[in-house]
Design a protein around this motif. Structure first.
Motif, PDB file in Angstrom:
ATOM      1  N   THR A   1       0.846  -1.192   0.000  1.00 38.38           N
ATOM      2  CA  THR A   1       0.000   0.000   0.000  1.00 38.38           C
ATOM      3  C   THR A   1       0.884   1.245   0.000  1.00 38.38           C
ATOM      4  N   SER A   2       0.337   2.319  -0.501  1.00 38.69           N
ATOM      5  CA  SER A   2       0.946   3.636  -0.310  1.00 38.69           C
ATOM      6  C   SER A   2      -0.174   4.654  -0.180  1.00 38.69           C
ATOM      7  N   VAL A   3       0.147   5.786   0.406  1.00 34.38           N
ATOM      8  CA  VAL A   3      -0.864   6.795   0.715  1.00 34.38           C
ATOM      9  C   VAL A   3      -0.397   8.134   0.164  1.00 34.38           C
ATOM     10  N   LEU A   4      -1.236   8.751  -0.657  1.00 30.80           N
ATOM     11  CA  LEU A   4      -0.936  10.056  -1.246  1.00 30.80           C
ATOM     12  C   LEU A   4      -1.522  11.149  -0.367  1.00 30.80           C
ATOM     13  N   ILE A   5      -0.652  11.964   0.212  1.00 27.66           N
ATOM     14  CA  ILE A   5      -1.050  13.065   1.093  1.00 27.66           C
ATOM     15  C   ILE A   5      -0.521  14.361   0.484  1.00 27.66           C
ATOM     16  N   THR A   6      -1.365  15.389   0.430  1.00 29.98           N
ATOM     17  CA  THR A   6      -0.925  16.692  -0.073  1.00 29.98           C
ATOM     18  C   THR A   6      -1.143  17.756   0.990  1.00 29.98           C
ATOM     19  N   ASP A   7      -0.416  18.863   0.832  1.00 32.46           N
ATOM     20  CA  ASP A   7      -0.683  20.018   1.678  1.00 32.46           C
ATOM     21  C   ASP A   7      -1.655  20.954   0.956  1.00 32.46           C
ATOM     22  N   GLU A   8      -1.924  22.096   1.533  1.00 31.19           N
ATOM     23  CA  GLU A   8      -2.933  22.999   0.976  1.00 31.19           C
ATOM     24  C   GLU A   8      -2.466  23.689  -0.305  1.00 31.19           C
ATOM     25  N   ARG A   9      -1.206  23.515  -0.664  1.00 35.52           N
ATOM     26  CA  ARG A   9      -0.700  24.029  -1.941  1.00 35.52           C
ATOM     27  C   ARG A   9      -0.664  22.948  -3.013  1.00 35.52           C
ATOM     28  N   GLY A  10      -1.104  21.740  -2.674  1.00 29.52           N
ATOM     29  CA  GLY A  10      -1.091  20.665  -3.655  1.00 29.52           C
ATOM     30  C   GLY A  10       0.233  19.953  -3.784  1.00 29.52           C
TER      31      GLY A  10
ATOM     32  N   VAL B   1      -2.930   2.297  -3.963  1.00 34.89           N
ATOM     33  CA  VAL B   1      -2.647   3.683  -3.591  1.00 34.89           C
ATOM     34  C   VAL B   1      -3.933   4.310  -3.060  1.00 34.89           C
ATOM     35  N   TYR B   2      -3.860   4.848  -1.844  1.00 33.62           N
ATOM     36  CA  TYR B   2      -5.029   5.441  -1.193  1.00 33.62           C
ATOM     37  C   TYR B   2      -4.871   6.954  -1.067  1.00 33.62           C
ATOM     38  N   ASP B   3      -6.001   7.620  -0.953  1.00 37.36           N
ATOM     39  CA  ASP B   3      -6.025   9.074  -0.798  1.00 37.36           C
ATOM     40  C   ASP B   3      -5.941   9.417   0.686  1.00 37.36           C
ATOM     41  N   GLY B   4      -4.829  10.022   1.074  1.00 39.35           N
ATOM     42  CA  GLY B   4      -4.674  10.450   2.464  1.00 39.35           C
ATOM     43  C   GLY B   4      -5.226  11.831   2.730  1.00 39.35           C
ATOM     44  N   GLY B   5      -5.717  12.511   1.662  1.00 40.73           N
ATOM     45  CA  GLY B   5      -6.354  13.806   1.838  1.00 40.73           C
ATOM     46  C   GLY B   5      -5.370  14.968   1.802  1.00 40.73           C
ATOM     47  N   THR B   6      -5.926  16.152   2.024  1.00 39.70           N
ATOM     48  CA  THR B   6      -5.153  17.390   2.098  1.00 39.70           C
ATOM     49  C   THR B   6      -4.974  17.772   3.561  1.00 39.70           C
ATOM     50  N   TRP B   7      -3.734  17.887   3.996  1.00 38.25           N
ATOM     51  CA  TRP B   7      -3.452  18.173   5.405  1.00 38.25           C
ATOM     52  C   TRP B   7      -3.167  19.654   5.582  1.00 38.25           C
ATOM     53  N   ASP B   8      -3.767  20.224   6.630  1.00 38.85           N
ATOM     54  CA  ASP B   8      -3.506  21.626   6.954  1.00 38.85           C
ATOM     55  C   ASP B   8      -2.285  21.709   7.875  1.00 38.85           C
TER      56      ASP B   8
ATOM     57  N   ALA C   1      -1.688   8.452  -9.642  1.00 36.93           N
ATOM     58  CA  ALA C   1      -2.671   8.517  -8.557  1.00 36.93           C
ATOM     59  C   ALA C   1      -3.139   9.945  -8.327  1.00 36.93           C
ATOM     60  N   LEU C   2      -2.216  10.914  -8.409  1.00 37.86           N
ATOM     61  CA  LEU C   2      -2.612  12.311  -8.231  1.00 37.86           C
ATOM     62  C   LEU C   2      -3.544  12.753  -9.350  1.00 37.86           C
ATOM     63  N   ARG C   3      -3.241  12.379 -10.590  1.00 42.69           N
ATOM     64  CA  ARG C   3      -4.141  12.714 -11.698  1.00 42.69           C
ATOM     65  C   ARG C   3      -5.509  12.067 -11.499  1.00 42.69           C
ATOM     66  N   ALA C   4      -5.526  10.836 -10.996  1.00 45.73           N
ATOM     67  CA  ALA C   4      -6.811  10.169 -10.749  1.00 45.73           C
ATOM     68  C   ALA C   4      -7.600  10.913  -9.679  1.00 45.73           C
ATOM     69  N   ARG C   5      -6.912  11.432  -8.671  1.00 41.07           N
ATOM     70  CA  ARG C   5      -7.607  12.182  -7.624  1.00 41.07           C
ATOM     71  C   ARG C   5      -8.220  13.454  -8.192  1.00 41.07           C
ATOM     72  N   ILE C   6      -7.463  14.182  -9.010  1.00 39.32           N
ATOM     73  CA  ILE C   6      -7.986  15.413  -9.603  1.00 39.32           C
ATOM     74  C   ILE C   6      -9.119  15.097 -10.565  1.00 39.32           C
ATOM     75  N   ASN C   7      -8.964  14.059 -11.355  1.00 38.21           N
ATOM     76  CA  ASN C   7      -9.959  13.730 -12.386  1.00 38.21           C
ATOM     77  C   ASN C   7     -11.278  13.245 -11.810  1.00 38.21           C
TER      78      ASN C   7
END
Length: 367
Positions: A33-42, A115-122, A162-168
């Protein structure tokens, strides 16, 4: 003894349960598994580890009889010290046995990696990260375009897919060695493989002060369903909103600049516009204007005379569009102004949905 027909052999052939089990075990794959996490700037969270020279997303191998989503949550907790729910898949990647330069002693059989979506972290969530004593030496949030420089090739391909899939927003993408078997327009264009346009400038409602020179005019052109026109460069995947710099024939009229640029870049027309506001740099006497208007027509794709390229035209929600840029926190103010103008124009708010490519001429006033 019980015998079980093999799905991989002719119906007349049978195997014992032991033989069938051995056959299936011989074709087993690892599961990770892996987890895609972004900050508020992407930007994407990557981990520097003490056992390899390249970076990784949070994640790891799935334990025996452990569901992959549960394993992903466990890995985030163990590696980042944060307890979070991981329940949205972004991609499932089939990693072939010969795709990695693995030593023969490892006997790497291939892998299925979720690959899982870890969300946008503040900032508060990021401040709560606590790294373990071993393995994870540091973390950083990086621009998507930097991933190929920091990660192994297959890991970078997988993370970008995975990031493109999240945006799409079309659901999880099925990958083979990091590449989607059914590419979206973002995949085909190679979106996010080059640095996103960066404008960390404050956004101000209303006209720009007269003492500022207008150096750019961009438009949020809204389709009937509330999505906006976004252009993708065909050779770099870079995103841009329709618009550009004033020229002499525009006679100092910002809307003349916008109409000319929209025709040249997108072969498009728009209706009555609303000035949203402007961006300006405190250290420079320049202003960048932003308008909103209903998109009324798209002609056949044409070559932009300024670049010699034919842009890929897509419809995206304003939020999806903003994820293709690095505008920093002021992006929220600009998005709020877009939605206020959209409401004034009587256009509905678009639900998040897959991006739509617009290759043909379209009259949007009758859509």
């Amino acid at each position: 003894m019980t015998v079980t027909p093999s799905p991989d052999t002719p119906p007349s052939t049978t195997m014992t349960d032991e033989e069938y089990g051995a056959l299936r075990a011989a074709a087993a794959l690892w599961v990770g598994t892996s987890v895609l996490i972004t900050d508020e700037r992407g930007r994407i969270l990557v981990q520097h580890v003490d056992y390899r020279t390249t970076c990784l997303l949070p994640g790891g191998g799935v334990d025996e009889n452990e569901p992959p989503a549960q394993g992903a949550g466990r890995e985030v907790r163990e590696e980042l010290g944060v307890t979070t729910t991981v329940d949205r898949g972004l991609a499932v990647d089939w990693v072939s046995a010969d795709s990695l330069d693995a030593p023969a002693s490892m006997r790497f059989p291939g892998e299925i990696l979720h690959v899982y979506d870890g969300g946008t972290w503040d900032n508060e969530q990021i401040a709560a990260i606590r790294l373990p004593d071993r393995e994870i030496t540091s973390i950083e949030f990086v621009e998507p375009a930097r991933l190929p420089d920091l990660m192994a090739p297959g890991d970078a391909r997988r993370a970008l897919s995975a990031l493109r899939a999240r945006i799409n927003a079309a659901g999880p993408s099925l990958l083979e060695n990091g590449l989607p078997i059914a590419p979206t327009v973002l995949d085909r264009a190679g979106a996010l493989r080059t640095a996103r346009a960066r404008h960390h400038l404050p956004f101000y409602i209303g006209p720009a002060p007269e003492q500022l020179s207008v150096v750019q005019v961009w438009g949020w052109l809204l389709g009937p369903d509330g999505r906006v026109l976004v252009l993708l460069e065909p050779d770099t995947g870079a995103a841009l909103l329709p618009g550009g710099a004033p020229e002499l024939p525009d006679r100092g009229e910002p809307l003349a600049t916008l109409r000319r640029e929209v025709r040249e870049e997108a072969a498009a027309e728009f209706g009555a516009s609303l000035l949203l506001g402007h961006l300006c740099d405190p250290d420079k006497p320049y202003a960048r204007l932003r308008y909103a208007a209903p998109l009324t027509r798209l002609g056949p794709p044409s070559v932009d005379p300024a670049t010699g390229r034919t842009h890929i035209r897509v419809l995206a929600t304003p939020e999806q569009a903003s994820e293709l840029f690095d505008w920093g926190l002021p992006a929220a103010d600009q998005l709020a102004a877009v939605h206020q103008a959209r409401a004034r124009l009587g256009i509905p708010r678009a639900a998040r949905q897959p991006l739509t490519e617009l290759p043909d001429a379209t009259d949007l006033t009758t859509s």
